[in-house]
Design a protein around this motif. Sequence first.
Motif, mmCIF file in Angstrom:
data_model
loop_
_atom_site.group_PDB
_atom_site.id
_atom_site.type_symbol
_atom_site.label_atom_id
_atom_site.label_comp_id
_atom_site.label_asym_id
_atom_site.label_seq_id
_atom_site.Cartn_x
_atom_site.Cartn_y
_atom_site.Cartn_z
ATOM 1 N N ALA A 67 0.836 -1.204 0.000
ATOM 2 C CA ALA A 67 0.000 0.000 0.000
ATOM 3 C C ALA A 67 0.867 1.248 0.000
ATOM 4 N N GLU A 68 1.921 1.237 0.785
ATOM 5 C CA GLU A 68 2.828 2.383 0.843
ATOM 6 C C GLU A 68 3.512 2.616 -0.503
ATOM 7 N N LEU A 69 3.945 1.541 -1.145
ATOM 8 C CA LEU A 69 4.597 1.675 -2.450
ATOM 9 C C LEU A 69 3.624 2.167 -3.513
ATOM 10 N N LEU A 70 2.402 1.631 -3.481
ATOM 11 C CA LEU A 70 1.425 2.013 -4.496
ATOM 12 C C LEU A 70 0.907 3.425 -4.292
ATOM 13 N N LEU A 71 0.591 3.773 -3.055
ATOM 14 C CA LEU A 71 0.052 5.113 -2.792
ATOM 15 C C LEU A 71 1.130 6.183 -2.894
ATOM 16 N N GLY A 72 2.333 5.863 -2.454
ATOM 17 C CA GLY A 72 3.416 6.825 -2.513
ATOM 18 C C GLY A 72 3.964 7.008 -3.915
ATOM 19 N N ARG A 73 3.704 6.019 -4.771
ATOM 20 C CA ARG A 73 4.177 6.056 -6.161
ATOM 21 C C ARG A 73 5.668 6.365 -6.238
ATOM 22 N N ARG A 74 6.400 5.781 -5.309
ATOM 23 C CA ARG A 74 7.845 5.976 -5.305
ATOM 24 C C ARG A 74 8.511 4.716 -4.770
ATOM 25 N N ALA A 75 9.767 4.587 -5.063
ATOM 26 C CA ALA A 75 10.546 3.473 -4.541
ATOM 27 C C ALA A 75 10.936 3.778 -3.096
ATOM 28 N N MET A 76 11.201 2.718 -2.342
ATOM 29 C CA MET A 76 11.627 2.858 -0.956
ATOM 30 C C MET A 76 12.905 2.047 -0.758
ATOM 31 N N THR A 77 13.723 2.486 0.152
ATOM 32 C CA THR A 77 14.897 1.696 0.525
ATOM 33 C C THR A 77 14.451 0.637 1.535
ATOM 34 N N GLY A 78 15.307 -0.340 1.761
ATOM 35 C CA GLY A 78 15.004 -1.352 2.763
ATOM 36 C C GLY A 78 14.817 -0.748 4.142
ATOM 37 N N ALA A 79 15.607 0.266 4.464
ATOM 38 C CA ALA A 79 15.486 0.932 5.766
ATOM 39 C C ALA A 79 14.134 1.628 5.900
ATOM 40 N N GLU A 80 13.655 2.230 4.822
ATOM 41 C CA GLU A 80 12.337 2.881 4.870
ATOM 42 C C GLU A 80 11.225 1.850 5.040
ATOM 43 N N VAL A 81 11.381 0.703 4.381
ATOM 44 C CA VAL A 81 10.399 -0.373 4.541
ATOM 45 C C VAL A 81 10.390 -0.846 5.987
ATOM 46 N N ALA A 82 11.578 -1.058 6.557
ATOM 47 C CA ALA A 82 11.681 -1.515 7.945
ATOM 48 C C ALA A 82 11.024 -0.520 8.887
ATOM 49 N N GLU A 83 11.252 0.753 8.664
ATOM 50 C CA GLU A 83 10.651 1.787 9.511
ATOM 51 C C GLU A 83 9.131 1.807 9.360
ATOM 52 N N THR A 84 8.651 1.621 8.146
ATOM 53 C CA THR A 84 7.211 1.646 7.877
ATOM 54 C C THR A 84 6.482 0.535 8.608
ATOM 55 N N VAL A 85 7.043 -0.669 8.585
ATOM 56 C CA VAL A 85 6.358 -1.812 9.192
ATOM 57 C C VAL A 85 6.852 -2.144 10.587
ATOM 58 N N GLY A 86 7.935 -1.515 11.033
ATOM 59 C CA GLY A 86 8.420 -1.733 12.385
ATOM 60 C C GLY A 86 9.123 -3.058 12.588
ATOM 61 N N LEU A 87 9.812 -3.527 11.561
ATOM 62 C CA LEU A 87 10.549 -4.783 11.673
ATOM 63 C C LEU A 87 12.046 -4.516 11.730
ATOM 64 N N ALA A 88 12.773 -5.485 12.250
ATOM 65 C CA ALA A 88 14.235 -5.415 12.240
ATOM 66 C C ALA A 88 14.733 -5.789 10.841
ATOM 67 N N THR A 89 16.017 -5.690 10.641
ATOM 68 C CA THR A 89 16.619 -5.939 9.329
ATOM 69 C C THR A 89 16.297 -7.336 8.796
ATOM 70 N N GLY A 90 16.467 -8.355 9.634
ATOM 71 C CA GLY A 90 16.212 -9.727 9.192
ATOM 72 C C GLY A 90 14.766 -9.962 8.803
ATOM 73 N N GLY A 91 13.849 -9.452 9.613
ATOM 74 C CA GLY A 91 12.422 -9.594 9.306
ATOM 75 C C GLY A 91 12.043 -8.875 8.024
ATOM 76 N N THR A 92 12.644 -7.713 7.818
ATOM 77 C CA THR A 92 12.369 -6.953 6.600
ATOM 78 C C THR A 92 12.909 -7.688 5.380
ATOM 79 N N ALA A 93 14.090 -8.262 5.490
ATOM 80 C CA ALA A 93 14.677 -9.008 4.371
ATOM 81 C C ALA A 93 13.793 -10.198 3.998
ATOM 82 N N ARG A 94 13.283 -10.921 5.001
ATOM 83 C CA ARG A 94 12.394 -12.060 4.722
ATOM 84 C C ARG A 94 11.081 -11.593 4.100
ATOM 85 N N LEU A 95 10.537 -10.497 4.620
ATOM 86 C CA LEU A 95 9.297 -9.931 4.082
ATOM 87 C C LEU A 95 9.470 -9.566 2.608
ATOM 88 N N LEU A 96 10.557 -8.873 2.288
ATOM 89 C CA LEU A 96 10.799 -8.467 0.908
ATOM 90 C C LEU A 96 11.052 -9.675 0.009
#
Length: 131
Positions: A8-37
């Motif tokens: 939803a964030e990617l589609l509504l924002g119509r922009r790319a995000m870094t992994g760190a921005e994704v982690a901040e958005t969903v509140g996950l640590a680095t490992g959890g974000t990597a698995r999610l992606l």
Amino acid sequence: MHEYTVLAELLLGRRAMTGAEVAETVGLATGGTARLLARLEERDLIEREPDPEDGRRLLVLATARAHEILWKDVTDTGARRIVTGVPAEWVDWFRPVAGRLLDVGVRRVQEMRDREYRDRVRRRRRRAAET
């Protein structure tokens, strides 16, 4: 639920995000974000490209498939119309119930999509083994 939030964030924002921005958005640590992606990428819902400004970073983008599947869900204003004229205390009571229902629904849809993906992989492997 994190997957839906990222898309939803990617589609509504119509922009790319870094992994760190994704982690901040969903509140996950680095490992959890990597698995999610990785899960989203396996289902062809996101793609990762090198950042043109910093080649060490990858940018996360929603794919055309994600747009086709989720755009109506993300931008639907029907939910807002449903609560128009409803007393605030009713909305406050219903919000957690609706959130739980949405969570269960998203999980069921995700399970179904995961099952479909696994079935496609199995069929491909069978066909490859037969040839």
